[in-house]
Design an enzyme around this catalytic site. Sequence first.
Site, PDB file in Angstrom:
ATOM      1  CG  ASP A 197      -1.995   1.027   1.205  1.00 44.73           C
ATOM      2  OD1 ASP A 197      -2.141   1.688   0.156  1.00 44.73           O
ATOM      3  OD2 ASP A 197      -2.698   1.182   2.222  1.00 44.73           O
ATOM      4  CG  ASP A 221      -3.400   3.985  -3.169  1.00 46.40           C
ATOM      5  OD1 ASP A 221      -4.322   3.171  -3.359  1.00 46.40           O
ATOM      6  OD2 ASP A 221      -3.415   4.828  -2.247  1.00 46.40           O
ATOM      7  CD  GLU A 222      -5.654  -0.645  -1.315  1.00 46.14           C
ATOM      8  OE1 GLU A 222      -5.355  -1.391  -0.345  1.00 46.14           O
ATOM      9  OE2 GLU A 222      -6.640   0.112  -1.300  1.00 46.14           O
TER      10      GLU A 222
END
Length: 425
Positions: free
Chosen positions: A41, A135-136
């Site tokens: 993350d 974003d993860e």
Amino acid sequence: MCLDCLENGKRDTAQDICPRCGSSRTRCHTELNNLKIGHVDCDAFYASVEKRDNPLLRMNPVLVGGTTYRGVVTSPCYIARRFGCRSAMPIWKAKKLCPDAILIRPDIKKYQDVANKVRTLMLQITPLVEPISIDEAFLDLTGTETLHKGGAAQTLAKLALRIEKEVGITVSIGLSHNKFLSKIASNMDKPRGFSVIGVEETLEFLEHQPIEIISGVGPSLQEQLKRDGITSIGALRRQSISFLTDQYGKIGKQLWNYANGVDNRPVTPNRRRKSISAEVTLSSDVNDIKTLKPLLWSLCEKVSERTRDAGFAAQVVILKLKTSKFQTITRRRKLTHPTQIAEKIWQQAFHLLVSEVTGSEFRLIGVGLSDLCDASLADPVDLVDPNIERLLKTEETIITIRKKYGTASIKRGRGMHRTSRVKSG
């Protein structure tokens, strides 16, 4: 294991200090070399990218989001979080908590470029990468030990260092034996965290965790669970599956599994995208169709373009409205055939909008598409609707002109609006 020099071995001192480099960023766990499922993350992603690109921002509180007081925070940096600023918080509230915070308008294209670089590095260590947002992502490193000459923990720690060096942002990593627990672990020690939840400690770890730590348990379900006296995962585990399914439906069995640390979902690369959307927050509350109409058209064009660029067509049009009292209204209509055409999306969305504009004031309007399918199924020639061919040619012409001369070079009349009513960003 040292997270800075990657020294790996048995701890032979009482202090958690790396004997090789002196770093205090070490991790010691009996199952460290046996766990394979990671969750990576990016830390305060949008804000971190902005600070990377502008060193003058590094020591300042930064809020990425709407640049007017009616907008919301998309990504607060960690300095701003110390003051209580959080994602999805209204800008006015965040600025009240942190008056010195610098507001930055989101640059989604830039963030997507950075995300792609991070994703490329992930794919270099395993093909089993499942992105769950920009974003993860989950990573399954089963069977990669020989290739990387080390266990999953060391490979993930090395990945974090490469992302810092080559991309210029930091990530936090969770390592466990399934997706549910690895995602929880990645949030335990941010930023630059590396947390581990082993098989043996799972039930003990979960016992006193609040139910809201379970992804998908929103405020409504939390209230239902609390009314039934279930406030912790331990209390949830002590319920029977039959009780949970009777009380909460299909999700009941999943809740029981999570409460027992069970998650059999595999890490699935190329997970199918479910929807495409765009929305805008208004600079002042609006209750008339005349003002909302051009905004709706602009959003329809945007989701049409995004759908086309992503290689999809869609069969369900979704209208989203948020009232001045922050009540969210969602309405949808299903098309006869999948489409990419902005005009067809607009026709359905406008029909839904007219039904909702009955006096309430709105602070946000959005358009979304779901039931996505391959672009080859889009807009078949329909003898009942001879306009399809004309609409396709018109949109292709508009797209060609915009690619050559820019987005603002050509607009339909209904797309003209007073920009003062629209929030920046």
